[in-house]
Design a protein around this motif. Structure first.
Motif, PDB file in Angstrom:
ATOM      1  N   ALA A 109      31.134  59.858  65.006  1.00 44.96           N
ATOM      2  CA  ALA A 109      30.551  60.275  63.688  1.00 44.96           C
ATOM      3  C   ALA A 109      29.405  59.292  63.655  1.00 44.96           C
ATOM      4  N   ASP A 110      28.585  59.240  62.290  1.00 43.88           N
ATOM      5  CA  ASP A 110      27.588  58.680  61.793  1.00 43.88           C
ATOM      6  C   ASP A 110      28.132  57.397  61.316  1.00 43.88           C
ATOM      7  N   LEU A 111      29.114  57.601  60.185  1.00 42.59           N
ATOM      8  CA  LEU A 111      29.578  56.631  59.266  1.00 42.59           C
ATOM      9  C   LEU A 111      31.279  56.657  59.396  1.00 42.59           C
ATOM     10  N   LEU A 112      31.669  55.358  59.151  1.00 42.24           N
ATOM     11  CA  LEU A 112      33.009  55.336  59.097  1.00 42.24           C
ATOM     12  C   LEU A 112      33.817  54.651  58.206  1.00 42.24           C
ATOM     13  N   VAL A 113      34.898  55.193  57.653  1.00 44.23           N
ATOM     14  CA  VAL A 113      35.492  54.376  56.266  1.00 44.23           C
ATOM     15  C   VAL A 113      36.866  54.261  56.884  1.00 44.23           C
ATOM     16  N   PHE A 114      37.260  52.940  56.657  1.00 44.50           N
ATOM     17  CA  PHE A 114      38.770  52.643  57.001  1.00 44.50           C
ATOM     18  C   PHE A 114      39.501  52.454  55.573  1.00 44.50           C
ATOM     19  N   HIS A 141      37.741  42.347  58.237  1.00 43.93           N
ATOM     20  CA  HIS A 141      36.506  41.690  59.195  1.00 43.93           C
ATOM     21  C   HIS A 141      36.375  42.455  60.148  1.00 43.93           C
ATOM     22  N   ASP A 142      37.636  42.460  60.909  1.00 44.95           N
ATOM     23  CA  ASP A 142      37.646  43.139  62.300  1.00 44.95           C
ATOM     24  C   ASP A 142      37.328  44.498  62.270  1.00 44.95           C
ATOM     25  N   VAL A 143      37.842  45.257  61.242  1.00 45.02           N
ATOM     26  CA  VAL A 143      37.415  46.678  61.661  1.00 45.02           C
ATOM     27  C   VAL A 143      35.773  46.830  61.063  1.00 45.02           C
TER      28      VAL A 143
END
Length: 450
Positions: A259-264, A291-293
């Motif tokens: 993908a282009d952007l990722l949301v966690f 912080h890790d993600v």
């Protein structure tokens, strides 16, 4: 064997975000409701939906599951089951929601059948989702939505969950098990040297063949089911399971590659004082995990679980919302017979007199902070977040059932109060929020935190 080394997933540089033109990502809190709301004609509610629909992508947490109880083939589990009508997936789409997490502590209220039926209904409505599946691989995999300006991936997990809710992959002759993506944690009570001396003494007095006395110089003692660890000050610490931690970072890396952007997102009720919905400070493991993600590739992090708002951090240029609060808080709880018929005798040995009916969904009433919410709009330019606007919500702390639990834009007085709280908690995380009228503004170009 899967990796149990989270650092392995952080050795390569993170992939930068990409957007084609300006891109607006809308974040909302828990969709904790049971009956369709999109057609609610209340003009104050429709003002909120106008913001929800104003972005390129809107993401929230679908709290609980939904199905048609007349045709449902599964069973209910636990002391109270959050339930919603089978039409909620279409209703969320009508409100402007594009992507949802299905990983939370109510995901398994109706067992694997309820979770899988909810996923089926979401698919049928064209709603992208993540966090649950027929196997662990499917539950951890990012959901991906393609828009004209960016492909957006969503990776979701819960650290607060019901027993047996964790999805499993096949192992040997054991088949896969449906469930959600979970992050296992264990709570450690940190104690001072003087307190440790007392714990060692008690553990020694209670020692047995199966639970021998701890060494005199031990810095960690297990007493019953609780672990005590020596520290310079008392408090709570949470250890993350290394397999889960590493797997989540891998899911973020894999999702960002696609993908282009990722949301966690994570649904985590844990707090610095225990399992508590009303604590603004985040537990220590969330800071490390978030912080890790981001280092693994996440562009936006959305914390959830507590029904109260928490502060906002800008870490390496990426926004971390530690607690999004709720969008709705008007869920319908279905009780099993075993909980509906449960009365213990009072001091007389008889059944206590009946209590007057509660006007709240919780005995004694919900904390007032549960009815403060927000919608966050994160504006991206060339793949980088540059501006965040915070719209405070009044989620209806009233006994009026037609208003209670429904989001309206907060009036000026309440908006300033909510924003002042977010200012205070975010400042502790190094983030400055400016207040412009009834809106909070974070200018990311002014922040360079590593």
């Amino acid at each position: 064997m899967p990796s149990k080394d989270p650092d392995e997933m952080l050795r390569a540089p993170r992939k930068a975000g990409v957007t084609h033109g300006d891109f607006d990502l809308i974040s909302i809190g828990d969709l904790l409701y049971s009956h369709p709301m999109a057609d609610n004609a209340n003009p104050e509610f429709q003002k909120v939906l106008a913001i929800v629909r104003s972005g390129d992508v809107t993401i929230g947490n679908q709290e609980g599951v939904f199905m048609d109880l007349k045709t449902f083939k599964g069973e209910a589990y636990g002391p109270g089951q959050l339930w919603g009508e089978a039409t909620l997936a279409k209703d969320m789409r009508a409100m402007g929601v594009d992507m949802v997490s299905v990983a939370n502590n109510h995901s398994f209220d109706w067992g694997p059948e309820g979770l899988l039926e909810t996923r089926r209904l979401l698919d049928a409505a064209g709603m992208v989702h993540s966090g649950g599946g027929a196997s662990l691989e499917q539950a951890r995999r990012a959901g991906i939505l393609t828009t004209p300006k960016a492909r957006v991936a969503l990776v979701s997990v819960a650290s607060s969950f019901k027993p047996n809710a964790t999805a499993n992959d096949p192992m040997g002759e054991v088949p896969a098990r449906p469930g959600i993506s979970t992050l296992r944690t264990r709570k450690i009570i940190l104690i001072t040297p003087a307190q440790m001396a007392m714990v060692r003494k008690l553990a020694t007095e209670l020692a047995s063949t199966l639970a021998p006395a701890p060494p005199a110089d031990s810095t960690e003692v297990t007493l019953g089911d609780q672990i005590y660890r020596l520290s310079d000050k008392s408090g709570l610490h949470y250890d993350m399971d290394l397999y889960d931690h590493a797997a989540l970072l891998k899911a973020v890396r894999d999702g960002k590659d696609a993908a282009d952007l990722l949301v966690f997102t994570i649904h985590a009720h844990e707090s610095p004082t225990g399992f508590d919905d009303d604590t603004p400070a985040p537990p220590d493991f969330l800071i490390k995990l978030f912080h890790d993600v981001v280092d693994a590739g996440a562009d936006v992090v959305m914390g959830g679980g507590p029904h109260s708002l928490r502060g906002i951090e800008i870490y390496k240029g990426q926004p971390i919302f530690y607690g999004m609060g709720v969008f709705f808080i008007k869920g319908e709880i279905k009780a099993l017979q075993e909980t509906a018929f449960q009365v213990f005798p009072d001091a007389t040995g008889k059944a206590p007199p009946p209590e007057p009916p509660e006007q709240s969904v919780r005995r004694g009433g919900n904390p007032a902070s549960w009815y403060d919410g927000m919608v966050a709009s994160t504006e991206f330019r060339d793949g980088k977040p540059v501006l965040i606007r915070l719209y405070p919500l009044d989620v209806g702390n009233t006994y009026d059932r037609t208003r209670r639990g429904n989001p309206h834009l907060a009036d000026p007085e309440n908006a300033r109060r909510i924003l002042a709280m977010l200012q205070r908690e975010s400042a502790l995380l190094g983030t400055k929020i400016e207040i412009e009228g009834t809106t909070g503004v974070i200018r990311l170009g002014m922040i360079h935190k590593e």
